[in-house]
Design an enzyme around this catalytic site. Sequence first.
Site, PDB file in Angstrom:
ATOM      1  N   ALA A  69      42.137  76.265  33.575  1.00  0.00           N
ATOM      2  CA  ALA A  69      43.141  75.325  32.788  1.00  0.00           C
ATOM      3  C   ALA A  69      43.772  74.634  33.769  1.00  0.00           C
ATOM      4  O   ALA A  69      44.121  75.225  35.126  1.00  0.00           O
ATOM      5  CB  ALA A  69      43.843  76.188  31.865  1.00  0.00           C
ATOM      6  N   GLY A 108      40.087  79.416  32.710  1.00  0.00           N
ATOM      7  CA  GLY A 108      39.543  78.609  31.782  1.00  0.00           C
ATOM      8  C   GLY A 108      38.421  77.916  31.825  1.00  0.00           C
ATOM      9  O   GLY A 108      37.583  77.772  30.847  1.00  0.00           O
ATOM     10  N   GLU A 111      35.990  80.463  30.934  1.00  0.00           N
ATOM     11  CA  GLU A 111      36.001  80.755  29.399  1.00  0.00           C
ATOM     12  C   GLU A 111      35.322  79.510  28.602  1.00  0.00           C
ATOM     13  O   GLU A 111      34.687  79.911  27.493  1.00  0.00           O
ATOM     14  CB  GLU A 111      37.321  80.535  29.030  1.00  0.00           C
ATOM     15  N   GLU A 131      43.795  84.672  36.306  1.00  0.00           N
ATOM     16  CA  GLU A 131      44.887  84.485  35.421  1.00  0.00           C
ATOM     17  C   GLU A 131      46.196  85.751  35.730  1.00  0.00           C
ATOM     18  O   GLU A 131      47.166  85.161  35.930  1.00  0.00           O
ATOM     19  CB  GLU A 131      44.772  84.496  33.857  1.00  0.00           C
TER      20      GLU A 131
HETATM   21  N1  T1G Z   1      45.252  73.603  37.558  1.00  0.00           N
HETATM   22  C1  T1G Z   1      45.862  72.498  38.255  1.00  0.00           C
HETATM   23  N2  T1G Z   1      45.893  72.228  39.577  1.00  0.00           N
HETATM   24  C2  T1G Z   1      45.077  73.068  40.272  1.00  0.00           C
HETATM   25  C3  T1G Z   1      44.701  74.439  39.888  1.00  0.00           C
HETATM   26  C4  T1G Z   1      44.727  74.515  38.510  1.00  0.00           C
HETATM   27  N3  T1G Z   1      44.058  75.383  37.923  1.00  0.00           N
HETATM   28  N4  T1G Z   1      44.224  74.991  40.884  1.00  0.00           N
HETATM   29  C5  T1G Z   1      44.423  74.284  41.933  1.00  0.00           C
HETATM   30  N5  T1G Z   1      45.158  73.121  41.640  1.00  0.00           N
HETATM   31  C6  T1G Z   1      45.450  72.109  42.467  1.00  0.00           C
HETATM   32  C7  T1G Z   1      46.450  72.917  43.726  1.00  0.00           C
HETATM   33  O1  T1G Z   1      47.902  72.751  42.951  1.00  0.00           O
HETATM   34  C8  T1G Z   1      46.351  71.644  44.595  1.00  0.00           C
HETATM   35  O2  T1G Z   1      46.958  70.479  44.255  1.00  0.00           O
HETATM   36  C9  T1G Z   1      44.699  71.232  44.703  1.00  0.00           C
HETATM   37  O3  T1G Z   1      44.635  71.496  43.437  1.00  0.00           O
HETATM   38  C10 T1G Z   1      43.899  71.995  45.754  1.00  0.00           C
HETATM   39  O4  T1G Z   1      44.237  73.281  45.578  1.00  0.00           O
HETATM   40  C11 T1G Z   1      43.133  79.234  29.819  1.00  0.00           C
HETATM   41  C12 T1G Z   1      45.411  79.794  31.106  1.00  0.00           C
HETATM   42  C13 T1G Z   1      40.753  76.939  43.183  1.00  0.00           C
HETATM   43  C14 T1G Z   1      40.805  78.655  44.914  1.00  0.00           C
HETATM   44  O5  T1G Z   1      44.504  80.635  38.820  1.00  0.00           O
HETATM   45  O6  T1G Z   1      43.155  79.595  43.022  1.00  0.00           O
HETATM   46  O7  T1G Z   1      42.840  78.978  33.273  1.00  0.00           O
HETATM   47  O8  T1G Z   1      48.405  70.360  46.454  1.00  0.00           O
HETATM   48  O9  T1G Z   1      45.306  73.745  47.753  1.00  0.00           O
HETATM   49  O10 T1G Z   1      42.712  76.249  48.836  1.00  0.00           O
HETATM   50  O11 T1G Z   1      42.837  81.439  30.473  1.00  0.00           O
HETATM   51  O12 T1G Z   1      43.400  76.230  43.967  1.00  0.00           O
HETATM   52  O13 T1G Z   1      46.669  68.821  46.027  1.00  0.00           O
HETATM   53  O14 T1G Z   1      48.480  68.694  44.644  1.00  0.00           O
HETATM   54  O15 T1G Z   1      44.722  75.703  46.080  1.00  0.00           O
HETATM   55  O16 T1G Z   1      40.756  75.173  48.081  1.00  0.00           O
HETATM   56  C15 T1G Z   1      43.314  80.081  36.378  1.00  0.00           C
HETATM   57  C16 T1G Z   1      44.437  78.579  40.844  1.00  0.00           C
HETATM   58  C17 T1G Z   1      44.361  78.871  35.750  1.00  0.00           C
HETATM   59  C18 T1G Z   1      42.859  79.203  40.065  1.00  0.00           C
HETATM   60  C19 T1G Z   1      41.165  76.318  45.535  1.00  0.00           C
HETATM   61  N6  T1G Z   1      42.999  79.571  37.418  1.00  0.00           N
HETATM   62  N7  T1G Z   1      43.612  77.915  42.017  1.00  0.00           N
HETATM   63  O17 T1G Z   1      41.718  76.687  46.562  1.00  0.00           O
HETATM   64  O18 T1G Z   1      42.866  74.320  47.242  1.00  0.00           O
HETATM   65  S1  T1G Z   1      45.110  79.635  34.262  1.00  0.00           S
HETATM   66  C20 T1G Z   1      43.339  79.982  38.682  1.00  0.00           C
HETATM   67  C21 T1G Z   1      43.119  78.256  43.003  1.00  0.00           C
HETATM   68  C22 T1G Z   1      43.902  79.677  33.154  1.00  0.00           C
HETATM   69  C23 T1G Z   1      42.893  80.194  30.922  1.00  0.00           C
HETATM   70  C24 T1G Z   1      44.002  80.140  31.806  1.00  0.00           C
HETATM   71  C25 T1G Z   1      43.018  77.479  44.267  1.00  0.00           C
HETATM   72  C26 T1G Z   1      41.347  77.397  44.443  1.00  0.00           C
HETATM   73  P1  T1G Z   1      47.630  69.562  45.413  1.00  0.00           P
HETATM   74  P2  T1G Z   1      44.394  74.319  46.766  1.00  0.00           P
HETATM   75  P3  T1G Z   1      41.885  75.591  47.823  1.00  0.00           P
END
Ligand code: T1G
Length: 712
Positions: A69, A108, A111, A131
Site C-alpha cells: 500500500a 498490500g 494481499e 507491515e
Molecule cells: N509506499 C509509498 N512509498 C514507498 C513505499 C510504499 N509502500 N515503499 C517505498 N516507498 C518510497 C520510498 O519512500 C522512496 O521514496 C522510494 O519509494 C524508494 O524506496 C494494506 C497497510 C520496497 C524494499 O513496508 O521496504 O502495505 O525517497 O529508497 O532501498 O496491509 O522501499 O524516492 O521519495 O526504500 O530500493 C508495506 C516499504 C506497506 C515496504 C525498496 N510495505 N518499502 O527499497 O528503495 S504497508 C512496506 C521498503 C501495507 C497493507 C499495509 C523499501 C523497498 P523517495 P527506497 P529501496
Amino acid sequence: MNGEIAVARIVTFDELGPVGLICIDNPPVNAISHSVRLKLVDVIARAQKNPGIKALLIMSDSELFSAGADITEFNRPQGEPSLQQVQTAIESSPIPVVAAMRGLALGGGLELAMACHYRLAHKDAKLGMPEITLGIIPGAGGTQRLPRLIGARAALNLILSGTPISGLEAKVKGLVDEVAEDDLRDAALRFCERLVREGRGPRPTCNRTAEDALDEAEIASSLLAHARVLKGRTTQDLVIEAIKASKLPFSQGVAIEAALAQKSLASRESLALRHVFFAERESGKLSGVSSVDAKRTQPPAIQRVAVVGAGTMGSGIAIAFADAGLEVLLNDNDPASLIRSREIVHSTYASGVRRGRITQSVADERIRRIRNAPALDEVADADLVIEAVFEDTELKKDVLSKLDSVLPPERVIATNTSTLSVTELARATAHPGRVLGLHFFVPAHASRLLEIARTDHTSPESLATAFRVAKVLKKVAVVSRDAFGFIGNRMMLDGYFREAEQLLLEGATPAQVDTALENFGFAMGPQRVSDLGGNDVGTKARVQLFKRESRPDPYFVIADRLTEMGRLGQKTGRGFYRYENGSREAVPDPEVNNLIEKLASDRGIRRREINDQEIVERCILSLINVGAMVLEEGIAARAANIDVVWTSGYGFPRYLGGPMFYADTLGLSQVWQRIRHYQEKLGYYWRPATLIERLASASSGFEQWDRTSASR
Ligand code: T1G
C-alpha cells in the site's frame, strides 16, 4: 532508456488472445496508490464486459511486483476505491484472475495477489508482509487470506517476522500455485491459457478455510522466536488477535482485521516507525531530491574503491565494499598490516559461512574482490579513496597530501576519522572540495549508519558521491557538519554517556544504569557498550577532544581511569564489568564500585540511592538536550536526521522514533521544565538548549522545526 524517466502509466491493459494482461506501472516501487486502485477497478470492470477475455493476469513489467500500500497515504483519508474494494472486484470476478509476481511482492501488494484466484511467482521473487516493521498489521485481508492459504501458524510467523520468503518457499507453503524458473510473463500467460482451456474458473480465497488454528503454545513459541526484534513492541498482540479471527466467516474476520488495523495505524509505535522509515530516506538525499529525480543527477558509477590503511577499520570497510560487489584495493605501506588484514578478511568471511549467512563460493568471490595494493600510486584509478590510517592528524594529513597528488582533482577522498577535524585534514590537499568524512561504525561491514562529515569546502558533487556510496553499501546516510564527534558521538559523549557516568558517581551501579536503559529500550546499556567497544576507544577520543575543546570535570573520569588500569572491557576480560574466561557475560565487579566511590569522594560527591526513573530521565533528557544543541549549531540539518543516527547507529529503540521524535511525544514544555529542574539541582552542564526553550515557549516541536527549516 536514453536517460529520460518514462512517464508512469500507472496501470496498462493489453488483450492477448483470451487473456487480459493488466500491468501495474507506478514507479519507483509500484505502491498500490489511489490512482493505481482507481485504474485497477476500472480496467477489471471493462475487461469483464469484454466477451473475448476469459482470464485476467495482473503483474508488473518493472523489476518488482509491488512494495505494498502507499504509505504516504496513511496520514490522510485514503480515497476510494480502497484496496479492499479492489480485492472484492477481483475475488468476485466471474472470470479467473491470476497474479504473477517477480522481485518484491510486499504488504498490500501480496494481499492484492492473495485476493486473486491463482498466483505465480518467479523462483527468486520475495513475498512478504513487512507491515509489522511499520508498527501496523496487514490491513487488506492479509491476516484472513494468508491463514487460508498457508495455515495460521505459518501465517503468524511470516507476519511477525516481517521478512519475505522466496518464490520457491512460497510454492512449498501453498502461497503460490506455480514457480517460474526464468520468463515469468511467458509462464504466466501459458498458465492462464491452460486455465481457460481446462475450463478452471475463479477460486475465491475467501471461500477457503484455514486448516489449522493458533493455540497458545504455538503463539508463545512464535513470539519467543521473534522476541529480540519485537522487544518493547505491541503490534504483535494485534496480529495474533487478527489471525485468530481467521477461523470466523471471512466477512466477520476481515471486519475485525480492519478495526485492529486502524488501531495499529493510530498507535504511537507506528507513528514512530513510519517517522524513522521516511527519515532514513530523506536523510540520504541531497536536499530532499526524490530518488526518482536523483537518478537524473547521479554521480559517476563507483566500481573500484581504494582503502588506505589496512587496520581493523580499513579491513572492515574493504569487506563492506566487497560485500556490495565492488573491487577493492587495500593499501598499506606495512607488509605486516596487509598480512594481518588478510587474516581479518578471511576470518570474517569464514565466520559468515560458518553461521550460514553466505555460501563458501560467495565468500571466495568476495575475498577475491579485495586486492592488496602496497604502493600508494596503485590507487590512482580508484573511483573513490578512503583513508583509514591510525587516528593521528599529522599521519592523516600526510596521506591526504600524497593522495591529492596521485588522484585526478575531482576524485573524492574520504577520511574515516571519528575524532579529528576533517577541515584541518582537508587543508593538506590542494582540492578541499573533494574531501569529506565517511564515518563508518564498527563493524563497518555490518553497521547500518554512515555519517558523512562535510566541511565548508566540500562540494555538492562530493556529497552526491557519498550518498551514492551509502546506497551502494545499503547503509543509511546522514550528513554532519564537521565538528567534534559529528552528530552521534557528540550526543553520546556530551549527553547520554556523560550523564550515565555522573549517575555512577552519585550512587548508581553500572548494572543498574545499564538495566534501566535496556528496559527503556536500548539494545545495550552505556557501560556494556563501552566495555564492548573498548574503554580505551573513548579515552583516545577524549585525548583528541581536549586538543580542540575543554569539558568541565567530571568528564568520563571513571572510563578513563579504567583505561589507565588496563580495564579496557571485554577484550581484556575486565572493564566496567568482569568477563570470566572469555565469556561476554557482564558480571558486576566490586572493585569497580570501590573505584567509583573513591572518584566520587575525591570530588566531594555525596552518594545516594537513585531510582531507575531518574536514571532514564536524566540520560534521555541529556541526549535530547545535546541533540538540540547539535541542531542549533547547524551540525545536523534536521531533527529527523538525528533520529536516524540514533536508531540506526546507537541502539535507540526505533519504535520510539529516535530521541527528537520521542522528545516531541513527551512535549517540549515538559522536556524544558525537567532540564531546568536538573540544571537547578546539578548545575554546570545542564544548560537547556536555546532551541528547546524557543520551541517550548512556542508550543512547537522538532517535527515542526524540521518542516519550517525545510522550507527555509
Ligand atoms: N509506499 C509509498 N512509498 C514507498 C513505499 C510504499 N509502500 N515503499 C517505498 N516507498 C518510497 C520510498 O519512500 C522512496 O521514496 C522510494 O519509494 C524508494 O524506496 C494494506 C497497510 C520496497 C524494499 O513496508 O521496504 O502495505 O525517497 O529508497 O532501498 O496491509 O522501499 O524516492 O521519495 O526504500 O530500493 C508495506 C516499504 C506497506 C515496504 C525498496 N510495505 N518499502 O527499497 O528503495 S504497508 C512496506 C521498503 C501495507 C497493507 C499495509 C523499501 C523497498 P523517495 P527506497 P529501496
